[in-house]
Scaffold this active site. Structure first.
Site, PDB file in Angstrom:
ATOM      1  N   CYS A   1       0.794  -1.226   0.000  1.00 37.21           N
ATOM      2  CA  CYS A   1       0.000   0.000   0.000  1.00 37.21           C
ATOM      3  C   CYS A   1       0.830   1.281   0.000  1.00 37.21           C
ATOM      4  CB  CYS A   1      -0.954  -0.004   1.186  1.00 37.21           C
ATOM      5  SG  CYS A   1      -2.012  -1.450   1.216  1.00 37.21           S
TER       6      CYS A   1
ATOM      7  N   HIS B   1      -3.178   8.073   5.929  1.00 43.20           N
ATOM      8  CA  HIS B   1      -3.337   6.758   5.306  1.00 43.20           C
ATOM      9  C   HIS B   1      -4.676   6.153   5.733  1.00 43.20           C
ATOM     10  CE1 HIS B   1      -2.273   2.909   3.584  1.00 43.20           C
ATOM     11  NE2 HIS B   1      -2.515   2.316   4.744  1.00 43.20           N
TER      12      HIS B   1
ATOM     13  N   GLU C   1      -1.505   5.349  13.454  1.00 34.77           N
ATOM     14  CA  GLU C   1      -1.170   6.572  12.714  1.00 34.77           C
ATOM     15  C   GLU C   1      -1.392   7.807  13.578  1.00 34.77           C
ATOM     16  OE1 GLU C   1      -1.812   8.661   8.348  1.00 34.77           O
ATOM     17  OE2 GLU C   1      -3.165   7.028   8.959  1.00 34.77           O
TER      18      GLU C   1
ATOM     19  N   LYS D   1      -9.814   8.012   1.854  1.00 32.14           N
ATOM     20  CA  LYS D   1     -10.284   6.623   1.724  1.00 32.14           C
ATOM     21  C   LYS D   1     -11.719   6.471   2.230  1.00 32.14           C
ATOM     22  CE  LYS D   1      -5.850   4.145   1.964  1.00 32.14           C
ATOM     23  NZ  LYS D   1      -4.906   5.210   2.353  1.00 32.14           N
TER      24      LYS D   1
ATOM     25  N   HIS E   1      -9.992   1.753  -0.405  1.00 33.92           N
ATOM     26  CA  HIS E   1      -8.536   1.563  -0.381  1.00 33.92           C
ATOM     27  C   HIS E   1      -8.099   0.831  -1.644  1.00 33.92           C
ATOM     28  CE1 HIS E   1      -4.532   1.065   0.798  1.00 33.92           C
ATOM     29  NE2 HIS E   1      -4.640   0.232   1.815  1.00 33.92           N
TER      30      HIS E   1
ATOM     31  N   PHE F   1       1.311  -3.380   4.487  1.00 34.61           N
ATOM     32  CA  PHE F   1       1.733  -4.703   4.927  1.00 34.61           C
ATOM     33  C   PHE F   1       3.241  -4.824   4.674  1.00 34.61           C
ATOM     34  CE2 PHE F   1      -2.351  -7.519   4.535  1.00 34.61           C
ATOM     35  CZ  PHE F   1      -2.988  -6.719   5.478  1.00 34.61           C
TER      36      PHE F   1
END
Length: 427
Positions: free
Chosen positions: A175, A315, A326, A347, A352, A411
């Site tokens: 991502c 994010h 975050e 998002k 996403h 990830f």
């Protein structure tokens, strides 16, 4: 404009300034810069029931799909040899060039690069060809299987379409892919390897296998009843991210090149920072260690103080652990300035799009600086009481920010941050 000496050292004594001159978003809420920006300002959700395949038997039946006839950008005969993610990338690249008012025939082809990443590549092709092989035998595989599958197909086809012979490469950092692509392009331009780079990301992963795989990981929202409200970053009831497809390509140029053609300049790309959690392959560090480091490095790279940042595109995927980590990272980096930041998650509207998300959100960040309007975090009606920053809930807001950050985390523990500034002349 003086052409750099190709025999000179790559790493030059002073870095060239890099500006954004073209925006090419292909998203579930809008195609092209104007439509995308308008949808953000309205707080429009692009999340719907899945139509690309029959998801009726799956626990997750919602996603963000791109509602567009791609034949506008890709000839049907060509499309048969391209996975959907590459088609989305071709559309985004053409939109970005058009938005930049940049005719490819005027480019120095050896000085124009392409960096368009993908988190996985042609997954739709992989699923279809694997099914074909099991049902009808290996001899029935398409001779285009590998060229359609490979993650560098988007970059390759954009370069081929326009004859671009400058440096090209393909990040594949889950991502953070789109953000890493822009950071890579920034370095190519700063250090004299190119004058123009088409940079961004593309993914088309709304497929049966991917939706099912994320479902069994318990990573996706299961709010099938109200799709438009399923992506709800920072909310108390958030229950996972909403998968989406899309592409985002930006035209980045050296300031010298942009000035020589009297280009409209949206913003300046000032800094890029990346780091690694080194914690877990699928979960963020609980205190946002890598995220904080990436933001600090972007600030240092740009030479901008934390207190100067006015807007942060988070994010924030709408997962319980990710949003919390975050926010902790933001508080650590910005300290007393954190409550003064305008922070939003686009998002909440787009879902996403994995490898495309960093580029799509970079476009949103640039548009926020250029327009003076910050997009909202929609669906934020019941905020998580532990996450108490200004997330611009439900409604877009005017602002006077001169500097903005765009965060991307992934990830594998990959973390990246891009720092943009409102363009201004300086010596």
């Amino acid at each position: 404009m003086t052409r750099p000496d190709l025999n000179a050292p790559i790493f030059l004594p002073s870095r060239r300034r890099v500006v954004v001159t073209g925006l090419g978003p292909v998203t579930p809420i809008g195609i092209g810069a104007s439509a995308f920006q308008g949808a953000q300002h309205r707080g429009y959700s692009g999340i719907r029931r899945i139509t690309r395949f029959d998801a009726s038997d799956l626990p997750v039946r919602i996603a963000g799909e791109v509602d567009a006839d791609l034949r506008r950008w890709v000839d049907p005969r060509e499309a048969r040899r391209l996975d959907r993610f590459a088609q989305l990338a071709l559309a985004a690249a053409e939109l970005a060039l058009e938005d930049a008012r940049l005719d490819p025939v005027t480019l120095d082809l050896e000085r124009t690069g392409v960096v368009i990443g993908s988190s996985i590549g042609g997954m739709e092709t992989w699923e279809a060809q694997t099914r074909l092989a099991f049902e009808r035998g290996l001899s029935r595989l398409s001779p285009f299987f590998i060229p359609m599958l490979m993650a560098n197909a988007a970059t390759a086809h954009v370069a081929i379409r326009y004859g671009l012979q400058g440096p090209s490469t393909v990040p594949a950092t889950a991502c953070t892919t789109g953000a890493d692509a822009l950071g890579t392009a920034l370095r190519l331009l700063q250090h004299g390897e190119a004058d123009v780079v088409l940079a961004g990301g593309a993914d088309a992963l709304v497929t049966p296998l991917v939706v099912s795989a994320f479902s069994v990981m318990k990573a996706l929202s299961t709010n099938n009843v109200s799709p438009e409200e399923a992506s709800r970053p920072f909310s108390a009831g958030r229950d996972g991210f909403v998968l989406a497809e899309g592409a985002g390509v930006l035209v980045l140029e050296t300031l010298e090149h942009a000035r020589a053609r009297s280009a409209r300049i949206y913003a300046e790309l000032l800094g890029f920072g990346r780091a690694t959690d080194a914690y877990h392959v699928a979960n963020p560090h609980p205190e946002g260690r890598g995220a904080a480091q990436a933001m600090r490095r972007a600030l240092k790279d740009a030479g901008v103080a934390a207190e100067a940042i006015g807007y942060l595109n988070a994010h924030a995927t709408s997962t319980p652990a990710g949003d919390r980590a975050e926010v902790l990272a933001i508080r650590e980096v910005f300290g007393e300035h954190a409550p003064k930041l305008l922070i939003s998650s686009t998002k909440s509207m787009t879902g996403h799009s994995l490898g495309a998300s960093g580029a799509v959100e970079a476009i949103a960040t640039v548009q926020a600086l250029f327009s003076g309007v910050v997009p909202p975090t929609i669906n934020l009606r019941e905020p998580d009481p532990e996450l108490t920053l200004d997330f611009v809930p439900t409604t877009a807001r005017e602002h006077g920010a001169q500097y903005a950050l765009s965060n991307s985390f992934a990830f594998g523990g990959h973390d990246a941050a891009l720092l943009f500034g409102a363009f201004r002349e300086r010596e």
